[in-house]
Design an enzyme around this catalytic site. Structure first.
Site, PDB file in Angstrom:
ATOM      1  N   HIS A 136      -0.244   4.560   0.196  1.00  0.00           N
ATOM      2  CA  HIS A 136      -0.818   5.770   0.771  1.00  0.00           C
ATOM      3  C   HIS A 136      -1.443   5.430   2.119  1.00  0.00           C
ATOM      4  O   HIS A 136      -1.758   4.270   2.385  1.00  0.00           O
ATOM      5  CB  HIS A 136      -1.890   6.362  -0.152  1.00  0.00           C
ATOM      6  CG  HIS A 136      -3.051   5.439  -0.401  1.00  0.00           C
ATOM      7  ND1 HIS A 136      -2.979   4.389  -1.292  1.00  0.00           N
ATOM      8  CD2 HIS A 136      -4.287   5.383   0.152  1.00  0.00           C
ATOM      9  CE1 HIS A 136      -4.130   3.739  -1.295  1.00  0.00           C
ATOM     10  NE2 HIS A 136      -4.934   4.312  -0.423  1.00  0.00           N
ATOM     11  N   LYS A 142       0.849  -1.192   0.000  1.00  0.00           N
ATOM     12  CA  LYS A 142       0.000   0.000   0.000  1.00  0.00           C
ATOM     13  C   LYS A 142       0.882   1.238   0.000  1.00  0.00           C
ATOM     14  O   LYS A 142       1.804   1.340   0.810  1.00  0.00           O
ATOM     15  CB  LYS A 142      -0.907  -0.016   1.236  1.00  0.00           C
ATOM     16  CG  LYS A 142      -1.972   1.083   1.237  1.00  0.00           C
ATOM     17  CD  LYS A 142      -2.868   0.959   2.462  1.00  0.00           C
ATOM     18  CE  LYS A 142      -3.916   2.060   2.465  1.00  0.00           C
ATOM     19  NZ  LYS A 142      -4.738   2.031   3.701  1.00  0.00           N
TER      20      LYS A 142
END
Length: 225
Positions: A106, A104
């Site tokens: 963000h 991921k």
């Protein structure tokens, strides 16, 4: 056999996780029993499951570790439920951690879900069942890439006691040899068979002479020597 192991065997049957009959496994093997940990779906089931894992982990590895790591996806609820149970039963705060299938980039960034890992962390890995060791093969490098962590051991719910990828030793034995950490189960299939043979569970005898013969024949072909 310990009381919690007996209770866990009955719990697997009660939860429709452990079934007996005729099943074709992903490997193509024809098996007289089948385990589907995905059938644990209620709050009470997950609470009890976490407690059985916590008791087995405490028996095998004690309390001297920092993180419970559950490989995605089935290992995520296992690590959460067991960390809760560990705090309840033993008063020890254990962090939970799992891997994501994709990094991921963000918000809560990175490959891990839950706690980050840091140098010096002692980690117990937790899974439902290990047939081939493939998930460990995928997640072990992820763990080691996070820092200087020590894998204390692996805990699964059921040791099927079948030969692994090498064709001679069980998947748990292959993991021990390849990665150098112990691998254990809450119960083995031998313990399940011994406990349920001619015993009434959920209103019926699940392992009678016919099924016991089928299990014995299965292990003659696929069991560890």
């Amino acid at each position: 056999m310990e009381q919690y192991k007996q209770e866990f065997i009955e719990f697997m049957v009660e939860s429709d996780v452990l079934k007996f009959g005729n099943f074709t496994l992903k490997s193509g093997r024809k098996s007289p029993f089948f385990m589907n940990a995905g059938a644990y779906v209620t709050g009470t089931q997950l609470m009890r499951l976490g407690e059985y894992y916590a008791k087995a982990i405490h028996d095998c590895y004690g309390t001297d570790f920092d993180v419970l790591f559950g490989p995605a996806y089935k290992g995520i609820p296992l690590s959460v439920a067991t960390s809760i149970a560990f705090a309840k039963l033993y008063g020890k705060e254990i962090r939970y951690s799992s891997n994501r299938k994709e990094v991921k980039d963000h918000g809560d960034t990175g490959i891990l879900l839950g706690s980050k890992l840091k140098d010096g962390d002692r980690v117990v890995m937790i899974e439902d069942v290990t047939t081939s060791g493939k998930s460990i093969e995928e997640t072990f490098p992820v763990l080691k890439a996070q820092g200087d962590v020590e894998i204390v051991g692996l805990m699964v719910s059921l040791n099927r006691m079948e030969v692994g990828l090498g064709g001679e030793k069980s998947a748990l034995e292959e993991i021990r040899e390849k990665y150098g950490f112990p691998a254990n189960a809450i119960v083995t299939m031998a313990e399940v068979t011994e406990y349920l043979y001619h015993r009434t569970c959920q209103g019926k005898v699940l392992i009678d002479d016919t099924l016991k013969t089928a299990i014995d024949e299965y292990y003659k072909e696929y069991g560890v020597k």
